[in-house]
Design a protein around this motif. Structure first.
Motif, PDB file in Angstrom:
ATOM      1  N   VAL A 117      49.312  38.234  33.833  1.00 38.44           N
ATOM      2  CA  VAL A 117      49.164  39.593  33.296  1.00 38.44           C
ATOM      3  C   VAL A 117      47.720  39.860  32.884  1.00 38.44           C
ATOM      4  N   ILE A 118      47.136  38.947  32.116  1.00 44.52           N
ATOM      5  CA  ILE A 118      45.763  39.139  31.658  1.00 44.52           C
ATOM      6  C   ILE A 118      44.787  39.092  32.825  1.00 44.52           C
ATOM      7  N   GLY A 119      45.041  38.205  33.788  1.00 45.31           N
ATOM      8  CA  GLY A 119      44.176  38.123  34.956  1.00 45.31           C
ATOM      9  C   GLY A 119      44.178  39.408  35.761  1.00 45.31           C
ATOM     10  N   THR A 120      45.343  40.026  35.895  1.00 46.64           N
ATOM     11  CA  THR A 120      45.438  41.293  36.631  1.00 46.64           C
ATOM     12  C   THR A 120      44.659  42.401  35.934  1.00 46.64           C
ATOM     13  N   CYS A 121      44.806  42.492  34.626  1.00 41.91           N
ATOM     14  CA  CYS A 121      44.077  43.513  33.860  1.00 41.91           C
ATOM     15  C   CYS A 121      42.572  43.283  33.937  1.00 41.91           C
ATOM     16  N   ALA A 122      42.163  42.015  33.836  1.00 39.64           N
ATOM     17  CA  ALA A 122      40.740  41.694  33.902  1.00 39.64           C
ATOM     18  C   ALA A 122      40.169  42.012  35.282  1.00 39.64           C
ATOM     19  N   LEU A 123      40.959  41.763  36.329  1.00 37.30           N
ATOM     20  CA  LEU A 123      40.509  42.083  37.679  1.00 37.30           C
ATOM     21  C   LEU A 123      40.265  43.581  37.822  1.00 37.30           C
ATOM     22  N   ALA A 124      41.196  44.399  37.312  1.00 40.54           N
ATOM     23  CA  ALA A 124      41.030  45.853  37.388  1.00 40.54           C
ATOM     24  C   ALA A 124      39.748  46.282  36.673  1.00 40.54           C
ATOM     25  N   ALA A 125      39.493  45.686  35.509  1.00 39.28           N
ATOM     26  CA  ALA A 125      38.286  46.039  34.757  1.00 39.28           C
ATOM     27  C   ALA A 125      37.026  45.654  35.518  1.00 39.28           C
ATOM     28  N   ASN A 126      37.012  44.467  36.109  1.00 41.94           N
ATOM     29  CA  ASN A 126      35.820  44.013  36.814  1.00 41.94           C
ATOM     30  C   ASN A 126      35.592  44.762  38.115  1.00 41.94           C
ATOM     31  N   VAL A 127      36.656  45.171  38.787  1.00 39.07           N
ATOM     32  CA  VAL A 127      36.494  45.981  40.001  1.00 39.07           C
ATOM     33  C   VAL A 127      35.842  47.313  39.647  1.00 39.07           C
ATOM     34  N   ILE A 128      36.255  47.898  38.540  1.00 38.85           N
ATOM     35  CA  ILE A 128      35.653  49.157  38.095  1.00 38.85           C
ATOM     36  C   ILE A 128      34.159  48.972  37.824  1.00 38.85           C
TER      37      ILE A 128
END
Length: 220
Positions: A117-128
């Protein structure tokens, strides 16, 4: 066009553009916020890859703050800031290698659902963040170092998610440890590129105006 080392240089004006500074401020806020989220989640889940990613967010926050401080300064000062950022990435990589070795002997199995869950959220933030900074990837060493950090972060988040699936499927902590080693390799590879280019700018500033793009950092 002749190169110069003053605020009138085209590279100096580009590095102090409103769009560049706005992108850095947004990236700084996102990274500082996710550092707090990931460090708490990483400790709670017993995941070395999440903790490594949290420290990466912290390091990037510091890097963005440095970039904001030197934006618009002479090329030599921006190159010195890149040296500091490259050294920070190298220390981060070495720290992750040490943590990976320690956790291998400790035999801790992290909480896979929390990692996912945290990895998915962090990925979205870093892609942005990476998309915001993509247009600046061919700038001076300071701009390029920020882009390399953001790109490596997104790759690292994907690795964390894969590790979560691995831990869930095997019941072992080794996938988490493997990701820790991969993130260390990314940090060390990126730091070498940044340090090499920054040193070239300090030694031969007249050639920096050519702005030869860096080769992509080697990950996995």
């Amino acid at each position: 066009m002749p190169c110069c080392d003053s605020d009138d240089c085209p590279s100096s004006r580009a590095s102090n553009s409103p769009r560049w500074r706005q992108a850095l401020w947004m990236a700084l806020a996102i990274n500082a916020g996710f550092f707090l989220i990931e460090i708490v989640a990483g400790v709670a889940a017993g995941s070395v890859s999440l903790q490594a990613d949290a420290l990466d967010f912290l390091g990037d926050s510091a890097n963005y703050a440095i970039s904001l401080a030197v934006a618009g300064m002479a090329l030599s000062w921006r190159a010195r800031a890149s040296l500091a950022k490259g050294a920070t990435m190298a220390v981060f990589g070495l720290w992750i290698l040490g943590s990976t070795a320690y956790n291998a002997f400790a035999g801790v199995v992290p909480d896979a659902p929390v990692m996912g869950v945290i990895g998915t959220c962090a990925l979205a933030a870093n892609v942005i963040v990476a998309l915001m900074l993509y247009r600046f990837r061919d700038g001076d060493s300071n701009m390029r170092s920020v882009w390399i950090c953001s790109r490596n972060d997104a790759i690292g988040n994907i690795a964390v998610m894969l590790a979560a699936f691995g831990v869930f499927g095997t019941g072992s902590g080794w996938p988490d440890l493997a990701v820790g080693a991969i993130m260390a390799a990314l940090a060390l590879s990126g730091s070498v590129q940044i340090l090499r280019h920054a040193l070239a700018e300090l030694r031969h500033p007249e050639e920096s105006v050519r702005q030869v793009p860096l080769q992509p950092a080697k990950g996995f």
